[in-house]
Design a protein around this motif. Structure first.
Motif, PDB file in Angstrom:
ATOM      1  N   ASN A   2      30.208  46.564  29.922  1.00 21.05           N
ATOM      2  CA  ASN A   2      29.094  46.122  30.751  1.00 21.05           C
ATOM      3  C   ASN A   2      29.326  44.663  31.146  1.00 21.05           C
ATOM      4  O   ASN A   2      29.396  43.779  30.304  1.00 21.05           O
ATOM      5  N   LEU A   3      29.454  44.420  32.450  1.00 16.89           N
ATOM      6  CA  LEU A   3      29.690  43.076  32.960  1.00 16.89           C
ATOM      7  C   LEU A   3      28.389  42.494  33.491  1.00 16.89           C
ATOM      8  O   LEU A   3      27.711  43.134  34.291  1.00 16.89           O
ATOM      9  N   ASP A   4      28.060  41.292  33.041  1.00 16.65           N
ATOM     10  CA  ASP A   4      26.862  40.648  33.581  1.00 16.65           C
ATOM     11  C   ASP A   4      27.240  39.801  34.802  1.00 16.65           C
ATOM     12  O   ASP A   4      28.402  39.737  35.210  1.00 16.65           O
ATOM     13  N   ARG A   5      26.240  39.150  35.371  1.00 13.63           N
ATOM     14  CA  ARG A   5      26.436  38.350  36.589  1.00 13.63           C
ATOM     15  C   ARG A   5      27.491  37.267  36.382  1.00 13.63           C
ATOM     16  O   ARG A   5      28.326  37.014  37.249  1.00 13.63           O
ATOM     17  N   PHE A   6      27.476  36.614  35.208  1.00 13.45           N
ATOM     18  CA  PHE A   6      28.429  35.535  34.934  1.00 13.45           C
ATOM     19  C   PHE A   6      29.864  36.073  34.865  1.00 13.45           C
ATOM     20  O   PHE A   6      30.790  35.473  35.399  1.00 13.45           O
ATOM     21  N   ASP A   7      30.037  37.226  34.181  1.00 13.30           N
ATOM     22  CA  ASP A   7      31.363  37.839  34.107  1.00 13.30           C
ATOM     23  C   ASP A   7      31.877  38.159  35.506  1.00 13.30           C
ATOM     24  O   ASP A   7      33.032  37.910  35.835  1.00 13.30           O
ATOM     25  N   ARG A   8      31.012  38.707  36.337  1.00 13.94           N
ATOM     26  CA  ARG A   8      31.401  39.106  37.694  1.00 13.94           C
ATOM     27  C   ARG A   8      31.793  37.884  38.531  1.00 13.94           C
ATOM     28  O   ARG A   8      32.794  37.915  39.245  1.00 13.94           O
ATOM     29  N   ALA A 140      58.269  45.602  57.143  1.00 15.33           N
ATOM     30  CA  ALA A 140      57.182  44.704  57.523  1.00 15.33           C
ATOM     31  C   ALA A 140      57.742  43.599  58.415  1.00 15.33           C
ATOM     32  O   ALA A 140      58.671  42.885  58.022  1.00 15.33           O
ATOM     33  N   LEU A 141      57.196  43.473  59.620  1.00 18.65           N
ATOM     34  CA  LEU A 141      57.633  42.438  60.548  1.00 18.65           C
ATOM     35  C   LEU A 141      57.003  41.095  60.207  1.00 18.65           C
ATOM     36  O   LEU A 141      57.601  40.038  60.424  1.00 18.65           O
ATOM     37  N   SER A 142      55.780  41.125  59.698  1.00 22.03           N
ATOM     38  CA  SER A 142      55.126  39.916  59.210  1.00 22.03           C
ATOM     39  C   SER A 142      54.084  40.342  58.191  1.00 22.03           C
ATOM     40  O   SER A 142      53.667  41.493  58.156  1.00 22.03           O
ATOM     41  N   VAL A 143      53.686  39.410  57.375  1.00 25.08           N
ATOM     42  CA  VAL A 143      52.677  39.675  56.355  1.00 25.08           C
ATOM     43  C   VAL A 143      51.364  39.094  56.852  1.00 25.08           C
ATOM     44  O   VAL A 143      51.252  37.882  57.064  1.00 25.08           O
ATOM     45  N   VAL A 144      50.385  39.952  57.059  1.00 23.73           N
ATOM     46  CA  VAL A 144      49.074  39.510  57.523  1.00 23.73           C
ATOM     47  C   VAL A 144      48.212  39.105  56.334  1.00 23.73           C
ATOM     48  O   VAL A 144      47.516  38.102  56.364  1.00 23.73           O
ATOM     49  N   LYS A 145      48.297  39.879  55.256  1.00 24.52           N
ATOM     50  CA  LYS A 145      47.539  39.587  54.037  1.00 24.52           C
ATOM     51  C   LYS A 145      48.306  40.182  52.871  1.00 24.52           C
ATOM     52  O   LYS A 145      48.838  41.279  52.968  1.00 24.52           O
ATOM     53  N   ARG A 146      48.335  39.435  51.765  1.00 28.94           N
ATOM     54  CA  ARG A 146      49.027  39.913  50.575  1.00 28.94           C
ATOM     55  C   ARG A 146      48.221  39.471  49.372  1.00 28.94           C
ATOM     56  O   ARG A 146      47.911  38.299  49.225  1.00 28.94           O
ATOM     57  N   GLY A 147      47.862  40.388  48.530  1.00 27.84           N
ATOM     58  CA  GLY A 147      47.115  40.028  47.337  1.00 27.84           C
ATOM     59  C   GLY A 147      46.808  41.235  46.489  1.00 27.84           C
ATOM     60  O   GLY A 147      47.088  42.366  46.857  1.00 27.84           O
ATOM     61  N   LEU A 148      46.215  40.965  45.346  1.00 27.52           N
ATOM     62  CA  LEU A 148      45.841  42.024  44.426  1.00 27.52           C
ATOM     63  C   LEU A 148      44.389  41.897  43.964  1.00 27.52           C
ATOM     64  O   LEU A 148      43.971  42.602  43.059  1.00 27.52           O
ATOM     65  N   ALA A 149      43.635  41.002  44.567  1.00 25.87           N
ATOM     66  CA  ALA A 149      42.259  40.765  44.120  1.00 25.87           C
ATOM     67  C   ALA A 149      41.410  42.015  44.338  1.00 25.87           C
ATOM     68  O   ALA A 149      41.471  42.662  45.374  1.00 25.87           O
ATOM     69  N   ILE A 150      40.621  42.345  43.326  1.00 24.00           N
ATOM     70  CA  ILE A 150      39.656  43.436  43.381  1.00 24.00           C
ATOM     71  C   ILE A 150      38.284  42.809  43.585  1.00 24.00           C
ATOM     72  O   ILE A 150      37.823  42.063  42.709  1.00 24.00           O
ATOM     73  N   PRO A 151      37.625  43.050  44.710  1.00 27.62           N
ATOM     74  CA  PRO A 151      36.294  42.473  44.894  1.00 27.62           C
ATOM     75  C   PRO A 151      35.340  42.976  43.814  1.00 27.62           C
ATOM     76  O   PRO A 151      35.200  44.182  43.615  1.00 27.62           O
ATOM     77  N   VAL A 152      34.729  42.050  43.101  1.00 21.60           N
ATOM     78  CA  VAL A 152      33.785  42.399  42.035  1.00 21.60           C
ATOM     79  C   VAL A 152      32.387  42.104  42.557  1.00 21.60           C
ATOM     80  O   VAL A 152      32.067  40.938  42.791  1.00 21.60           O
ATOM     81  N   PRO A 153      31.553  43.142  42.739  1.00 20.34           N
ATOM     82  CA  PRO A 153      30.196  42.895  43.248  1.00 20.34           C
ATOM     83  C   PRO A 153      29.395  42.024  42.267  1.00 20.34           C
ATOM     84  O   PRO A 153      29.650  42.031  41.061  1.00 20.34           O
ATOM     85  N   SER A 154      28.445  41.283  42.797  1.00 16.96           N
ATOM     86  CA  SER A 154      27.677  40.368  41.972  1.00 16.96           C
ATOM     87  C   SER A 154      26.779  41.077  40.968  1.00 16.96           C
ATOM     88  O   SER A 154      26.360  40.494  39.995  1.00 16.96           O
ATOM     89  N   SER A 155      26.488  42.369  41.205  1.00 16.32           N
ATOM     90  CA  SER A 155      25.719  43.165  40.246  1.00 16.32           C
ATOM     91  C   SER A 155      26.204  44.593  40.309  1.00 16.32           C
ATOM     92  O   SER A 155      26.912  44.991  41.236  1.00 16.32           O
ATOM     93  N   GLU A 156      25.833  45.400  39.309  1.00 15.49           N
ATOM     94  CA  GLU A 156      26.264  46.799  39.282  1.00 15.49           C
ATOM     95  C   GLU A 156      25.688  47.573  40.462  1.00 15.49           C
ATOM     96  O   GLU A 156      26.253  48.563  40.889  1.00 15.49           O
ATOM     97  N   ALA A 157      24.568  47.134  41.003  1.00 17.82           N
ATOM     98  CA  ALA A 157      23.914  47.841  42.101  1.00 17.82           C
ATOM     99  C   ALA A 157      24.638  47.641  43.434  1.00 17.82           C
ATOM    100  O   ALA A 157      24.477  48.441  44.337  1.00 17.82           O
ATOM    101  N   ASP A 158      25.433  46.561  43.545  1.00 16.59           N
ATOM    102  CA  ASP A 158      26.121  46.272  44.829  1.00 16.59           C
ATOM    103  C   ASP A 158      27.259  47.226  45.093  1.00 16.59           C
ATOM    104  O   ASP A 158      27.950  47.700  44.315  1.00 16.59           O
TER     105      ASP A 158
END
Length: 158
Positions: A2-8, A140-158
């Motif tokens: 269970n992740l709270d707002r601060f963890d997120r 790939a001719l060019s890299v538009v975006k590269r990353g591994l970030a997983i968007p974490v919603p600010s609450s479980e309801a999001d």
């Protein structure tokens, strides 16, 4: 877990830049630096944060080429898939490998200094994994975006 707002909030911030100090994070999350350190340690211990890594700018290391590969196998027997997965995981040039639905069975993101190196890797893959029936390659001719970030919603309801 269970992740709270601060963890997120912390998870989003450290995915942007893991090099931030506890003091810098504390200023953004409204917790003390020691609370930040405890939370990050818990998130690591519980496997929420799997690992921390640096993102290297390809321009500074010889401008490697990125190849996006659709890979098809002949048979989807568990032991053959497990063998291929182990092989892919052991190759440093394979940045990402996804087992997918659709025409391809796997989608790979591969980096190599040039097409000759890529060809050598793929020839070795086919030779060492006879279950691979074919693959298609996109360069790939060019890299538009590269990353591994997983968007974490600010609450479980999001």
């Amino acid at each position: 877990m269970n992740l709270d707002r601060f963890d997120r909030e912390l998870l989003n911030l450290v995915q942007e830049d893991v090099g931030r100090t506890a003091e810098q994070l504390a200023a953004q999350v409204a917790l003390s630096p020691s609370a930040i350190q405890r939370r990050l340690r818990r998130l690591r211990e519980q496997g929420v944060i799997e690992r921390e890594t640096a993102i290297v700018d390809p321009k500074h290391v010889g401008r490697p080429t990125f190849f996006i590969v659709g890979l098809q196998v002949e048979r989807e027997r568990p032991e053959l898939l497990a063998q291929l997965r182990r092989w892919l995981a052991a190759q440093p040039q394979v940045q990402q490998a996804f087992y997918v639905t659709g025409e391809a069975d796997f989608v790979l993101v591969i980096t190599a200094p040039d097409t000759e190196s890529y060809d050598a890797l793929m020839a070795r893959m086919v030779a060492e994994n006879p279950n691979v029936s074919r693959f298609t390659t996109n360069v790939a001719l060019s890299v538009v975006k590269r990353g591994l970030a997983i968007p974490v919603p600010s609450s479980e309801a999001d």
